[in-house]
Scaffold this motif. Structure first.
Motif, PDB file in Angstrom:
ATOM      1  N   LEU A 181       0.821  -1.208   0.000  1.00 59.30           N
ATOM      2  CA  LEU A 181       0.000   0.000   0.000  1.00 59.30           C
ATOM      3  C   LEU A 181       0.857   1.260   0.000  1.00 59.30           C
ATOM      4  O   LEU A 181       0.404   2.325  -0.422  1.00 59.30           O
ATOM      5  CB  LEU A 181      -0.931  -0.009   1.212  1.00 59.30           C
ATOM      6  N   GLN A 182       2.107   1.150   0.462  1.00 53.03           N
ATOM      7  CA  GLN A 182       3.012   2.292   0.418  1.00 53.03           C
ATOM      8  C   GLN A 182       3.257   2.760  -1.022  1.00 53.03           C
ATOM      9  O   GLN A 182       3.664   3.897  -1.258  1.00 53.03           O
ATOM     10  CB  GLN A 182       4.359   1.928   1.057  1.00 53.03           C
ATOM     11  N   LEU A 183       3.022   1.865  -1.980  1.00 52.41           N
ATOM     12  CA  LEU A 183       3.222   2.191  -3.387  1.00 52.41           C
ATOM     13  C   LEU A 183       1.926   2.653  -4.040  1.00 52.41           C
ATOM     14  O   LEU A 183       1.794   2.613  -5.253  1.00 52.41           O
ATOM     15  CB  LEU A 183       3.775   0.964  -4.126  1.00 52.41           C
ATOM     16  N   GLY A 184       0.980   3.096  -3.229  1.00 54.98           N
ATOM     17  CA  GLY A 184      -0.314   3.517  -3.755  1.00 54.98           C
ATOM     18  C   GLY A 184      -0.208   4.633  -4.772  1.00 54.98           C
ATOM     19  O   GLY A 184      -0.967   4.690  -5.739  1.00 54.98           O
ATOM     20  N   ARG A 185       0.755   5.554  -4.569  1.00 53.69           N
ATOM     21  CA  ARG A 185       0.892   6.658  -5.511  1.00 53.69           C
ATOM     22  C   ARG A 185       1.283   6.144  -6.884  1.00 53.69           C
ATOM     23  O   ARG A 185       0.750   6.571  -7.903  1.00 53.69           O
ATOM     24  CB  ARG A 185       1.943   7.657  -5.007  1.00 53.69           C
ATOM     25  N   GLN A 186       2.242   5.193  -6.942  1.00 51.20           N
ATOM     26  CA  GLN A 186       2.644   4.628  -8.229  1.00 51.20           C
ATOM     27  C   GLN A 186       1.500   3.851  -8.875  1.00 51.20           C
ATOM     28  O   GLN A 186       1.279   3.931 -10.084  1.00 51.20           O
ATOM     29  CB  GLN A 186       3.862   3.703  -8.043  1.00 51.20           C
ATOM     30  N   LEU A 187       0.747   3.104  -8.054  1.00 49.09           N
ATOM     31  CA  LEU A 187      -0.365   2.327  -8.592  1.00 49.09           C
ATOM     32  C   LEU A 187      -1.456   3.249  -9.121  1.00 49.09           C
ATOM     33  O   LEU A 187      -2.011   3.018 -10.198  1.00 49.09           O
ATOM     34  CB  LEU A 187      -0.925   1.407  -7.510  1.00 49.09           C
ATOM     35  N   ARG A 188      -1.754   4.313  -8.391  1.00 51.27           N
ATOM     36  CA  ARG A 188      -2.747   5.278  -8.866  1.00 51.27           C
ATOM     37  C   ARG A 188      -2.318   5.895 -10.190  1.00 51.27           C
ATOM     38  O   ARG A 188      -3.110   6.062 -11.109  1.00 51.27           O
ATOM     39  CB  ARG A 188      -2.932   6.379  -7.825  1.00 51.27           C
ATOM     40  N   TYR A 189      -1.040   6.250 -10.283  1.00 50.97           N
ATOM     41  CA  TYR A 189      -0.509   6.874 -11.500  1.00 50.97           C
ATOM     42  C   TYR A 189      -0.703   5.958 -12.704  1.00 50.97           C
ATOM     43  O   TYR A 189      -1.099   6.399 -13.784  1.00 50.97           O
ATOM     44  CB  TYR A 189       0.971   7.173 -11.281  1.00 50.97           C
ATOM     45  N   LEU A 190      -0.460   4.667 -12.508  1.00 55.04           N
ATOM     46  CA  LEU A 190      -0.580   3.727 -13.618  1.00 55.04           C
ATOM     47  C   LEU A 190      -2.040   3.449 -13.963  1.00 55.04           C
ATOM     48  O   LEU A 190      -2.428   3.436 -15.137  1.00 55.04           O
ATOM     49  CB  LEU A 190       0.131   2.417 -13.273  1.00 55.04           C
ATOM     50  N   VAL A 191      -2.884   3.233 -12.941  1.00 58.20           N
ATOM     51  CA  VAL A 191      -4.281   2.874 -13.193  1.00 58.20           C
ATOM     52  C   VAL A 191      -5.024   4.002 -13.887  1.00 58.20           C
ATOM     53  O   VAL A 191      -5.853   3.775 -14.768  1.00 58.20           O
ATOM     54  CB  VAL A 191      -4.982   2.496 -11.870  1.00 58.20           C
ATOM     55  N   GLN A 192      -4.722   5.249 -13.517  1.00 55.61           N
ATOM     56  CA  GLN A 192      -5.483   6.385 -14.030  1.00 55.61           C
ATOM     57  C   GLN A 192      -4.700   7.203 -15.060  1.00 55.61           C
ATOM     58  O   GLN A 192      -5.052   8.352 -15.327  1.00 55.61           O
ATOM     59  CB  GLN A 192      -5.921   7.275 -12.866  1.00 55.61           C
ATOM     60  N   TYR A 193      -3.663   6.615 -15.664  1.00 53.61           N
ATOM     61  CA  TYR A 193      -2.883   7.365 -16.658  1.00 53.61           C
ATOM     62  C   TYR A 193      -3.777   7.711 -17.846  1.00 53.61           C
ATOM     63  O   TYR A 193      -4.469   6.851 -18.390  1.00 53.61           O
ATOM     64  CB  TYR A 193      -1.684   6.531 -17.123  1.00 53.61           C
ATOM     65  N   PRO A 194      -3.786   9.011 -18.276  1.00 53.26           N
ATOM     66  CA  PRO A 194      -4.820   9.447 -19.223  1.00 53.26           C
ATOM     67  C   PRO A 194      -4.563   9.162 -20.693  1.00 53.26           C
ATOM     68  O   PRO A 194      -5.473   9.289 -21.500  1.00 53.26           O
ATOM     69  CB  PRO A 194      -4.859  10.964 -18.989  1.00 53.26           C
ATOM     70  N   TYR A 195      -3.325   8.811 -21.072  1.00 54.01           N
ATOM     71  CA  TYR A 195      -3.025   8.681 -22.492  1.00 54.01           C
ATOM     72  C   TYR A 195      -2.852   7.216 -22.869  1.00 54.01           C
ATOM     73  O   TYR A 195      -2.762   6.355 -22.018  1.00 54.01           O
ATOM     74  CB  TYR A 195      -1.805   9.512 -22.862  1.00 54.01           C
ATOM     75  N   GLY A 196      -2.778   6.942 -24.182  1.00 59.35           N
ATOM     76  CA  GLY A 196      -2.942   5.566 -24.602  1.00 59.35           C
ATOM     77  C   GLY A 196      -1.957   5.038 -25.608  1.00 59.35           C
ATOM     78  O   GLY A 196      -2.360   4.347 -26.545  1.00 59.35           O
ATOM     79  N   CYS A 197      -0.651   5.327 -25.479  1.00 51.85           N
ATOM     80  CA  CYS A 197       0.294   4.607 -26.332  1.00 51.85           C
ATOM     81  C   CYS A 197       0.413   3.183 -25.795  1.00 51.85           C
ATOM     82  O   CYS A 197       0.029   2.892 -24.661  1.00 51.85           O
ATOM     83  CB  CYS A 197       1.644   5.312 -26.402  1.00 51.85           C
ATOM     84  N   THR A 198       0.965   2.274 -26.599  1.00 52.65           N
ATOM     85  CA  THR A 198       0.995   0.860 -26.229  1.00 52.65           C
ATOM     86  C   THR A 198       1.771   0.637 -24.940  1.00 52.65           C
ATOM     87  O   THR A 198       1.359  -0.145 -24.076  1.00 52.65           O
ATOM     88  CB  THR A 198       1.614   0.036 -27.368  1.00 52.65           C
ATOM     89  N   GLU A 199       2.895   1.330 -24.783  1.00 52.32           N
ATOM     90  CA  GLU A 199       3.692   1.172 -23.564  1.00 52.32           C
ATOM     91  C   GLU A 199       2.893   1.583 -22.332  1.00 52.32           C
ATOM     92  O   GLU A 199       2.929   0.915 -21.290  1.00 52.32           O
ATOM     93  CB  GLU A 199       4.981   1.997 -23.678  1.00 52.32           C
ATOM     94  N   GLN A 200       2.150   2.674 -22.428  1.00 53.28           N
ATOM     95  CA  GLN A 200       1.367   3.163 -21.298  1.00 53.28           C
ATOM     96  C   GLN A 200       0.204   2.223 -20.979  1.00 53.28           C
ATOM     97  O   GLN A 200      -0.127   2.007 -19.811  1.00 53.28           O
ATOM     98  CB  GLN A 200       0.866   4.579 -21.604  1.00 53.28           C
TER      99      GLN A 200
END
Length: 627
Positions: A181-200
């Motif tokens: 849970l300490q990595l919640g910020r990183q997980l939030r960043y990935l789950v809600q990333y707004p753009y859509g290139c294949t890597e993202q």
């Protein structure tokens, strides 16, 4: 005789009847004019921002042969208000038009406003209804924080909510014994990333293969479109679908939809994700995976080298980092390319530090523990890669995290793991922003390690203003602003071990303020008329065509790839054409750059660009529609 329902409409419609009998058929068509005795036509922008005031012209057309008077009344609801008179009297000549002008202002709030126009004339009432969105002029701001509670005690938690518009503010608190849970910020960043290139897309889904339960606790699970974004199974399945759509004839993957060339690192990265997804029970098309594995093997045949910059000022020739990563992924797929592995084992000088970890792990996965121990570096030290914004997306955090992730896969008891994990964790605390590769691999590595180490027995309760609102135990606790209903929050705990919490608050700034700065990159905007004359003022005439220039500059040498420029439109402007080369008379534009990808919306344009020159300029056309 037929009754046909027609929506709010004025104009001409076509009616057609088709008849048949046996083998014969025929048709007949005609037109019909649909018009009320009084026809209403109003003009509004596509959106407003809080505090905006807009003129709303209303054209009232009398379609009858008799004149008269009419009364026009404007009613609004939601975050809107009428400025001035809400009712106006009109004189209507026969078969002619009259005009009323209202002014509408948006309140300091976000939401959907409804505008109801009523005109009374000729003994009848005619109405028109419109919805308009009031969207923020400043972007959504998200604040996050996390902490640790050890053993028994009382810990106060302060969640900042200042400067948020009331109806845009929300916050949540998640509590768990799980150290990930300490990595919640990183997980939030990935789950809600707004753009859509294949890597993202892959980065967002990859972490949710392992931490979908935490993602759903942080961001909820529901059947709504918004809730589905946080549903881990849905996100992983959707990522697999999108990856398949971007596969090219040679098996590789395009970075952006519609591109005709593959991206090497992303293709290997996506293959790694698909292998892990298949292991987790997701349905992965065998042809898709086989095509990617064939592509990776084909790329290994070319013994090319690239310039590698590290330790700030040092440089050498190495094999592309995609080589070692590709060999590692092939080994995971039980298709180890032993001959190429042996070639680079004999030429270790061609491998970067993280690549040597990946090559040694490839041998371990293939069952050759002797070569694994022989090749594994003694420590992850002495070489710090310069950060890349394209290519293999190399960076100090990503490189050590991918090496740590591989080491955890093949030798979870290795004595290097503790040192590497602390180093990666310390680097994450030193910055507030990370790219998707850094977030993804650090989350994968540290999350796996944290779960294995969790042995806490802490219990307790969450208190707000001294009153208990939830009990803390083995299950994850999630509370939102409705349950917390305040900010005087405390965790009262007992027992042994550690308890972890993560909070997030978000909202739109009431003042519209945000930090403006140039940080190695600089973006500037100018307006030109269609003849290329600079427009210095802040006033524009209705129906003017305006050419928007966006200049992007960098203040250091080297290329910067995968930049997103978001340009928010003011209310009353509409994008006419995002490609000025298609507009006649634009010969004065000589230096226009071409973005890698475009995303055009009602209230903004997103340009996805690579910055190879010191200065690159982009243009698009807007029209001033509504004053």
């Amino acid at each position: 005789q037929f009754d046909i329902e027609i929506p709010q409409f004025s104009g001409e419609i076509r009616l057609m009847a088709v008849a048949y009998k046996g083998n014969q058929f025929g048709s007949q068509g005609t037109t019909m004019t649909v018009a009320d005795p009084i026809v209403l036509s109003s003009s509004l922008p596509r959106f407003l921002s809080p505090g905006d005031t807009v003129n709303m012209p209303v054209t009232v057309t009398n379609t009858t042969a008799k004149g008269g008077t009419a009364s026009a009344t404007l009613k609004v609801s939601g975050p809107l208000q009428v400025v001035g008179n809400a009712t106006q009297q009109l004189s209507m000549a026969a078969n002619s038009e009259s005009r009323a002008l209202f002014r509408v202002a948006a309140s300091e709030a976000i939401g959907i406003g409804n505008i109801q126009l009523e005109v009374k004339g000729h003994g009848e009432t005619f109405s028109e209804s419109n919805e308009i969105s009031i969207r923020p002029s400043a972007p959504l701001q998200v604040l996050t924080g996390s902490g640790t509670v050890t053993g028994a005690g009382k810990t106060a938690i302060n969640i900042p909510l200042s400067d948020f518009l009331p109806n845009t503010s929300s916050y949540k608190l998640v509590i768990s014994r799980n150290p990930a849970l300490q990595l919640g910020r990183q997980l939030r960043y990935l789950v809600q990333y707004p753009y859509g290139c294949t890597e993202q897309i892959v980065s967002s889904a990859f972490a949710q293969l392992y931490f979908g339960d935490i993602a759903e606790q942080l961001y909820g699970r529901s059947s709504t479109a918004a809730g589905m974004r946080a549903n881990a199974n849905y996100n992983v399945t959707e990522a697999i679908r999108k990856v398949k759509l971007r596969q090219l004839y040679n098996g590789g993957l395009a970075l952006w939809e519609g591109e005709g060339s593959e991206h090497w690192w992303t293709s290997v990265y996506a293959t790694h994700f698909l292998i892990e997804a298949s292991r987790a029970g997701f349905d992965v098309d065998k042809k898709l995976l086989d095509g990617l594995l064939i592509y990776i093997n084909a790329k290994l045949k070319n013994k090319q080298t690239v310039n590698y910059y590290y330790n700030q000022k040092q440089q050498k020739k190495i094999a592309p980092k995609e080589i070692a990563y590709g060999l590692y992924v092939l080994a995971l797929a039980d298709r180890a390319n032993i001959s190429v592995m042996n070639y680079y084992k004999a030429n270790l000088s061609l491998l970067s530090l993280d690549s040597r970890y990946l090559l040694s792990a490839a041998y371990a996965i293939g069952g050759d523990k002797t070569k694994f121990r022989e090749l594994l570096p003694g420590s992850f030290s002495g070489e710090v890669a310069d950060t890349e914004t394209g290519g293999s997306f190399s960076s100090p955090i990503r490189d050590e995290a991918i090496a740590l992730n591989a080491l955890l896969e093949v030798d979870p008891a290795n004595t290097q793991i503790g040192v590497m994990a602390k180093h990666v964790s310390d680097q994450l605390k030193q910055r507030s922003w990370f790219n998707t590769q850094e977030s993804s691999f650090s989350l994968l590595a540290l999350g796996k390690l944290a779960r294995a180490a969790s042995k806490s027995t802490v219990t307790g309760e969450v208190q707000v203003n001294g009153k208990a609102v939830a009990n803390i135990g083995a299950q994850v606790v999630q509370l939102d602003n409705r349950q917390l209903n305040g900010n005087n929050i405390s965790l009262v705990t007992k027992g042994e071990g550690q308890l972890f919490y993560f909070w997030e608050s978000e909202g739109i700034s009431a003042s519209g303020s945000f930090k403006e700065e140039d940080n190695f990159l600089k973006v500037r905007k100018r307006f030109f008329d269609r003849s290329g004359n600079l427009m210095n003022g802040q006033s524009f005439r209705q129906n003017d065509l305006i050419i928007v220039e966006l200049a992007l500059e960098k203040s250091y040498s080297g290329s910067v790839e995968n930049i997103v420029i978001t340009d928010m439109l003011p209310a009353g402007f509409e994008i006419e054409n995002p490609r000025t080369r298609e507009i006649p008379g634009m010969d004065w534009i000589k230096n226009a750059g071409v973005p890698v990808s475009l995303d055009v919306r009602d209230d903004r344009i997103n340009l996805f660009v690579d910055l190879h020159n010191n200065r690159q300029v982009y243009y698009y056309a807007v029209r001033a529609v509504t004053p």
